[in-house]
Design a protein around this motif. Structure first.
Motif, PDB file in Angstrom:
ATOM      1  N   TYR A 173      22.075  -4.609  -3.133  1.00 34.34           N
ATOM      2  CA  TYR A 173      21.338  -5.371  -2.152  1.00 34.34           C
ATOM      3  C   TYR A 173      20.125  -6.030  -2.804  1.00 34.34           C
ATOM      4  CZ  TYR A 173      23.912  -2.245   0.987  1.00 34.34           C
ATOM      5  OH  TYR A 173      24.868  -1.534   1.624  1.00 34.34           O
ATOM      6  N   PRO A 174      19.691  -7.119  -2.237  1.00 30.25           N
ATOM      7  CA  PRO A 174      18.374  -7.624  -2.602  1.00 30.25           C
ATOM      8  C   PRO A 174      17.317  -6.635  -2.115  1.00 30.25           C
ATOM      9  CG  PRO A 174      19.681  -9.337  -1.535  1.00 30.25           C
ATOM     10  CD  PRO A 174      20.432  -8.065  -1.342  1.00 30.25           C
ATOM     11  N   VAL A 175      16.219  -6.600  -2.790  1.00 25.25           N
ATOM     12  CA  VAL A 175      15.177  -5.623  -2.488  1.00 25.25           C
ATOM     13  C   VAL A 175      13.829  -6.314  -2.456  1.00 25.25           C
ATOM     14  CG1 VAL A 175      14.007  -3.523  -3.239  1.00 25.25           C
ATOM     15  CG2 VAL A 175      16.463  -3.751  -3.557  1.00 25.25           C
ATOM     16  N   VAL A 176      13.037  -5.913  -1.472  1.00 25.68           N
ATOM     17  CA  VAL A 176      11.657  -6.339  -1.449  1.00 25.68           C
ATOM     18  C   VAL A 176      10.787  -5.107  -1.716  1.00 25.68           C
ATOM     19  CG1 VAL A 176      11.501  -6.067   1.069  1.00 25.68           C
ATOM     20  CG2 VAL A 176       9.805  -7.454  -0.116  1.00 25.68           C
ATOM     21  N   ALA A 177       9.849  -5.230  -2.628  1.00 25.82           N
ATOM     22  CA  ALA A 177       8.967  -4.113  -3.014  1.00 25.82           C
ATOM     23  C   ALA A 177       7.520  -4.501  -2.759  1.00 25.82           C
ATOM     24  CB  ALA A 177       9.154  -3.760  -4.479  1.00 25.82           C
ATOM     25  N   SER A 178       6.818  -3.588  -2.110  1.00 25.48           N
ATOM     26  CA  SER A 178       5.379  -3.767  -1.933  1.00 25.48           C
ATOM     27  C   SER A 178       4.666  -2.616  -2.642  1.00 25.48           C
ATOM     28  CB  SER A 178       5.007  -3.792  -0.452  1.00 25.48           C
ATOM     29  OG  SER A 178       5.218  -2.524   0.143  1.00 25.48           O
ATOM     30  N   PHE A 179       3.509  -2.875  -3.206  1.00 25.08           N
ATOM     31  CA  PHE A 179       2.811  -1.830  -3.931  1.00 25.08           C
ATOM     32  C   PHE A 179       1.300  -2.028  -3.812  1.00 25.08           C
ATOM     33  CE2 PHE A 179       4.470  -5.106  -6.696  1.00 25.08           C
ATOM     34  CZ  PHE A 179       3.365  -5.594  -7.375  1.00 25.08           C
ATOM     35  N   THR A 180       0.623  -0.877  -3.873  1.00 25.07           N
ATOM     36  CA  THR A 180      -0.830  -0.861  -3.704  1.00 25.07           C
ATOM     37  C   THR A 180      -1.461  -0.162  -4.907  1.00 25.07           C
ATOM     38  OG1 THR A 180      -0.530  -0.679  -1.333  1.00 25.07           O
ATOM     39  CG2 THR A 180      -2.710  -0.148  -2.181  1.00 25.07           C
ATOM     40  N   ASP A 181      -2.571  -0.661  -5.366  1.00 22.20           N
ATOM     41  CA  ASP A 181      -3.285  -0.010  -6.473  1.00 22.20           C
ATOM     42  C   ASP A 181      -4.017   1.244  -5.930  1.00 22.20           C
ATOM     43  OD1 ASP A 181      -4.920   0.816  -8.522  1.00 22.20           O
ATOM     44  OD2 ASP A 181      -5.328  -1.229  -9.220  1.00 22.20           O
ATOM     45  N   ILE A 182      -3.564   2.387  -6.418  1.00 28.99           N
ATOM     46  CA  ILE A 182      -4.196   3.657  -5.977  1.00 28.99           C
ATOM     47  C   ILE A 182      -4.930   4.335  -7.145  1.00 28.99           C
ATOM     48  CG2 ILE A 182      -2.492   4.033  -4.142  1.00 28.99           C
ATOM     49  CD1 ILE A 182      -1.133   6.046  -6.052  1.00 28.99           C
ATOM     50  N   THR A 183      -5.324   3.513  -8.117  1.00 32.10           N
ATOM     51  CA  THR A 183      -5.991   4.087  -9.302  1.00 32.10           C
ATOM     52  C   THR A 183      -7.259   4.837  -8.909  1.00 32.10           C
ATOM     53  OG1 THR A 183      -5.119   2.299 -10.672  1.00 32.10           O
ATOM     54  CG2 THR A 183      -6.985   3.576 -11.552  1.00 32.10           C
ATOM     55  N   ASP A 184      -8.069   4.220  -8.051  1.00 30.56           N
ATOM     56  CA  ASP A 184      -9.307   4.900  -7.637  1.00 30.56           C
ATOM     57  C   ASP A 184      -8.993   6.194  -6.897  1.00 30.56           C
ATOM     58  OD1 ASP A 184     -10.756   2.883  -8.768  1.00 30.56           O
ATOM     59  OD2 ASP A 184     -11.057   1.776  -6.899  1.00 30.56           O
ATOM     60  N   ARG A 185      -7.960   6.104  -6.032  1.00 29.17           N
ATOM     61  CA  ARG A 185      -7.586   7.322  -5.321  1.00 29.17           C
ATOM     62  C   ARG A 185      -7.116   8.398  -6.297  1.00 29.17           C
ATOM     63  NH1 ARG A 185      -2.324   7.331  -1.810  1.00 29.17           N
ATOM     64  NH2 ARG A 185      -1.512   8.334  -3.706  1.00 29.17           N
ATOM     65  N   LYS A 186      -6.304   7.974  -7.277  1.00 27.24           N
ATOM     66  CA  LYS A 186      -5.820   8.943  -8.273  1.00 27.24           C
ATOM     67  C   LYS A 186      -6.978   9.528  -9.071  1.00 27.24           C
ATOM     68  CE  LYS A 186      -2.230   9.844  -9.735  1.00 27.24           C
ATOM     69  NZ  LYS A 186      -1.427  11.055  -9.554  1.00 27.24           N
ATOM     70  N   LEU A 187      -7.929   8.685  -9.444  1.00 24.57           N
ATOM     71  CA  LEU A 187      -9.083   9.199 -10.172  1.00 24.57           C
ATOM     72  C   LEU A 187      -9.874  10.183  -9.314  1.00 24.57           C
ATOM     73  CD1 LEU A 187     -10.343   5.949 -11.964  1.00 24.57           C
ATOM     74  CD2 LEU A 187      -9.116   7.882 -12.977  1.00 24.57           C
TER      75      LEU A 187
END
Length: 915
Positions: free
Chosen positions: A213-227
């Motif tokens: 299937y075609p796929v749509v991906a969304s992503f968020t920067d969680i670097t600060d949260r990870k830190l």
């Protein structure tokens, strides 16, 4: 058109589901519009099948209403309808395209304004669309057709490992159609840092579509949260590590720690607290008990309890002393949040303090000088005993060298002792001399031990000086007594034989002349029996005094026992000179002895051996002189006889005596008499001594000393001793069957050296006890000092075996041999029998009295019984009673008697004749 719009709606919903940050308002307002990005590139839209619509029906219906004929005007109508439909289609297509354009513009604007990154992949995992945030978050330029795995290079999992490409969320959604939410992926940057993204994926699919299937991906920067999470995790780990450290410290502490909350319930304890209080009493969750009042006060009142002593009952049932500390625990607002208590078991310390106090009291009360010094020998402590012994007060001796109380000849001791102490070695008791403040010499026994600190390092020395001046005086007296006759003061057998051995050796080596006299008083037994033993003793002393007045200082007069004396003349001038001395002795004895009211005449028979006939040994010389004495008596007494070779026939007589003694033992011709041993407090016999007697058919009554000497010389002493021992046990066994005889009555039997070391004495004694049903306490074995003097270790072992049978051991004739106080300490004797010579010297010798008192005190301290042997007169009995003797034996109490007479004495004491 409706089908087309439905397709667009589903594409929009897939896109919206992948944008978690968009609100529901947007989704509701636009979800029904046309997909803003248009059909996904590479995928054709579904064909639209135009069917009859409402509009078309209306046109036909209108035509029908106008009266048009369906058949005649069919071609006209069909043409008009087709034109109308074509016009409608063109109009609708334009509207749709306009709507699609507007929707796409709106969605592009919306996607570009999102902070989340958007990426659209076709079914081949190639990039077909993205927004600006995607490039910013990925920090790389994007282009269409790029493959998913080539966009960011190496991707990290949340645990820091490389994220497998096959597990990428876009890949799993592409292959399965299942959405993925919140997948964390790390994107390494050129500067070494990692950007962390939270990725969601959705498949762009219709119900009839199949993978991929075609796929749509969304992503968020969680670097600060990870830190932030990492910082929080590290903070939590640090706190957990600190908690574990504190817990470990608590568990390692030897102190009992109890922590309670604000409600007074125990929240934490360590192992030491469980051991001290018991795990049932201080288990977490339990309320603080009354025994922990310190902790309770800290929680309730906020008190600080410091060093409060309390007594508790330990879980093992023992009483303990605890030193308690308690403090409140406060929160940031200074409110009491709980409390902590620390308890120290000071039972051992209290016990140590008590012991130290007791030790200090003992040190101060000790009559011994107890002194400590530093490593240089300077005095650091000085007890009262030292002050009494040496005369120095503590304030005038502290800080001075210990050498101030040491005479010049003992100064080397100090360096020897300090050297040993520096090595951590003690110095056991040794005898030495010290000087007191008045300059007087003090005999001391010294022991030194190192003083160490808690780490075992030597810091000084502790020494004990015991005043042994009295002991030294007693030892010197005992040493003198060991070589001198107690009654007369002349040399005894031991000293005489020692000197004779030296004289015989010098004669053999250098030819120095000498002579030996063996003499006794004629009819002395008759005199003794007629006037009593006290007069007999006086006569012996007067006899010695008269003989010594005729001798030179170099000559040695000795008493062998009874009325038998020996005389050693050194540096003689021939036989005539020796005979002249013998004549002078006999002439001197012609004068009567005035002993109080008694005038007694006594003569002497003398046997003489000159050096040329003395053989090569002292024993043989004495035996030859004894043969000459026997010959002098045989010839009529009151004369001397010089031994010559013809007298060796006397040896035949001794051999005859041996033969007859052997026969007497075989034929049971010897008898045993018993002399009672009396409890002086009540005047009744508590035991008796068994004595061998021999009455020969031809020789008559044979002197006991004579046939015992023959027995010792010929090896018959062991069978003779066994004979006496068995007769004594058999007789006692019969006596004890009578109810009048006390069951603790005992018989005492002498044991000779040869019998003692025969090897089977102990089994024989045990057999006799079993045979005649006697307890060990009914039998005592008497051993003289010469039995043990050269074999003290072997003697100690044999004595221990005898005592294991319950038989008591007696040191007989104490003071007549090599008396030594060490024997009393080292050898397991139960009873001391003081020799009769001590008792007989009581009336006129203060020294005898003091020595007896010292011996009695020493024996009592060692747990030994003491029997006074040789009490011959009422005066002597009074003396020994006054000195504290409990038991006595002698002619002043009872003569030796046969078994029947003693049996009568035991069963009818009031009618028995006392001698």
């Amino acid at each position: 058109m409706r089908l087309f719009c439905l397709h667009l709606r589903r594409r929009n919903e897939s896109l919206f589901d992948n944008l978690p940050l968009l609100g529901t308002v947007l989704s509701r307002s636009v979800v029904g519009d046309i997909h803003p990005l248009g059909p996904v590139e590479g995928r054709r839209p579904a064909k639209m099948k135009i069917t009859k619509t409402t509009g078309e029906s209306t046109v036909v219906d209108k035509l029908h209403e106008q009266g048009a004929s369906p058949t005649s005007d069919a071609s006209v109508l069909r043409h008009e309808c087709e034109n109308a439909l074509a016009i409608g289609r063109a109009t609708e297509r334009e509207d749709v395209q306009a709507a699609l354009g507007n929707s796409e513009n709106r969605w592009r604007t919306l996607a570009e304004s999102l902070a989340e990154g958007l990426l659209v992949y076709d079914e081949h995992s190639r990039v077909s669309g993205w927004n600006r945030s995607a490039e910013q978050l990925l920090n790389i330029p994007l282009k269409k057709g790029a493959v998913s795995g080539q966009i960011a290079g190496t991707v990290l999992s949340e645990d820091g490992s490389i994220f497998p490409v096959d597990d990428y969320p876009t890949q799993t959604t592409r292959n399965t159609g299942q959405p993925r939410n919140g997948v964390v992926m790390g994107m390494p940057r050129a500067d070494g840092r990692v950007s962390w993204l939270s990725v969601n994926t959705r498949a762009l699919k219709q119900p009839t579509d199949t993978p991929p299937y075609p796929v749509v991906a969304s992503f968020t920067d969680i670097t600060d949260r990870k830190l932030a999470e990492e910082a929080l995790r590290r903070e939590v780990e640090a706190k957990e590590l600190e908690r574990r450290r504190l817990t470990t410290v608590l568990e390692a502490l030897p102190l009992a720690v109890v922590i309670a909350d604000a409600d007074g319930r125990i929240s934490q304890v360590n192992a030491a607290a469980e051991a001290l209080w018991g795990d049932a009493l201080v288990s977490p969750g339990r309320p603080v008990k009354d025994y922990e009042m310190g902790l309770a006060r800290a929680i309730v009142r906020g008190e600080s309890v410091l060093g409060e002593e309390m007594g508790i009952e330990h879980p093992d049932g023992s009483r303990r002393t605890v030193l308690n500390y308690a403090l409140p625990l406060r929160d940031r607002r200074e409110d009491i949040a709980g409390g902590v208590s620390v308890s120290v078991d000071i039972s051992d310390r209290k016990r140590s303090e008590t012991e130290r106090s007791l030790l200090a009291a003992i040190v101060e009360a000790s009559p011994d000088a107890i002194v400590s010094t530093d490593m240089e020998g300077k005095i650091t402590s000085w007890n009262t005993g030292a002050e009494r012994m040496y005369g120095y007060r503590e304030d005038e001796i502290i800080g001075k060298s210990i050498s101030v109380i040491m005479p010049p000849e003992c100064q080397d001791e100090l360096s020897m002792v300090l050297t040993a102490i520096a090595k951590g070695q003690g110095v056991t008791y040794f005898d030495s001399v010290r000087i007191n403040k008045a300059g007087e010499r003090v005999d001391v026994s010294v022991a030194v031990t190192p003083i160490t600190d808690a780490d075992g390092r030597v810091r000084g020395a502790a020494k004990i000086d015991r005043n042994i001046s009295e002991r030294k005086r007693m030892e010197e007296q005992l040493q003198h007594d060991a070589f001198h006759d107690r009654l007369t003061g002349v040399a005894n057998r031991s000293l005489f034989m020692d000197r004779l051995e030296h004289v015989v050796a010098r004669a053999a080596r250098f030819g120095e002349p000498f002579a030996i006299f063996v003499m006794d008083m004629d009819n002395f037994k008759l005199i003794n029996d007629s006037f009593g033993h006290q007069v007999g003793d006086q006569l012996l002393c007067a006899f010695v005094e008269r003989i010594q007045s005729l001798l030179r200082p170099v000559d040695t007069l000795a008493r062998f026992g009874g009325d038998e004396f020996t005389l050693l003349l050194e540096e003689t001038e021939g036989k005539a000179a020796v005979e002249q001395i013998a004549d002078r002795i006999l002439s001197a004895l012609d004068q009567p002895f005035q002993l109080g009211p008694h005038e007694i005449n006594v003569s002497s028979s003398i046997g003489i051996v000159l050096d040329e006939t003395a053989c090569q040994s002292a024993d043989q010389a004495v035996r030859n002189a004894d043969v000459a004495l026997y010959e002098a008596k045989r010839q009529g007494k009151n004369q001397y006889v010089v031994f010559d070779a013809r007298m060796r026939g006397e040896e035949v007589s001794r051999m005859y005596l041996e033969s007859e003694l052997r026969l007497a033992l075989q034929q049971d011709q010897l008898t045993v008499q018993f002399q009672p041993i009396v409890d002086l407090d009540v005047g009744e016999p508590v035991g008796c001594e068994a004595l061998a007697r021999w009455k020969h058919d031809v020789m008559g009554r044979v002197d006991t000393a004579r046939f015992i000497t023959v027995a010792e010389d010929t090896g018959l002493i062991t069978p003779l001793g066994r004979f006496v021992l068995e007769k004594a046990c058999a007789t006692l066994g019969e006596w004890l069957k009578r109810p009048e005889v006390p069951q603790d009555f005992y018989v005492s039997v002498n044991v000779s050296p040869k019998e003692f070391y025969s090897g089977d004495l102990v089994p024989f004694v045990g057999a006799m006890l079993d045979k005649y049903r006697l307890r060990g306490a009914n039998l005592r074995l008497e051993i003289t000092e010469n039995v043990i003097i050269q074999h003290d270790r072997e003697a100690a072992a044999i004595l221990g075996q005898i005592q294991a049978l319950g038989v008591r051991t007696c040191l007989d004739d104490f003071g007549t041999g090599y008396s030594s106080l060490s024997y009393l300490q080292q050898l397991p004797f139960d009873v001391i029998k003081v020799d009769r010579s001590f008792i007989q010297g009581l009336s006129d010798k203060q020294q005898s009295r003091e020595i007896l008192r010292a011996v009695l005190g020493l024996a009592t301290a060692l747990g030994m019984d003491v029997v006074a042997e040789g009490a011959e007169s009422p005066e002597q009995l009074a003396e020994i009673r006054a000195l504290g003797f409990r038991w006595g034996q002698g002619y002043g109490l009872f003569h030796p008697m046969d078994r029947s007479k003693l049996a009568s004495l035991l069963t009818h004491p009031s009618t028995a004749e006392q001698s």
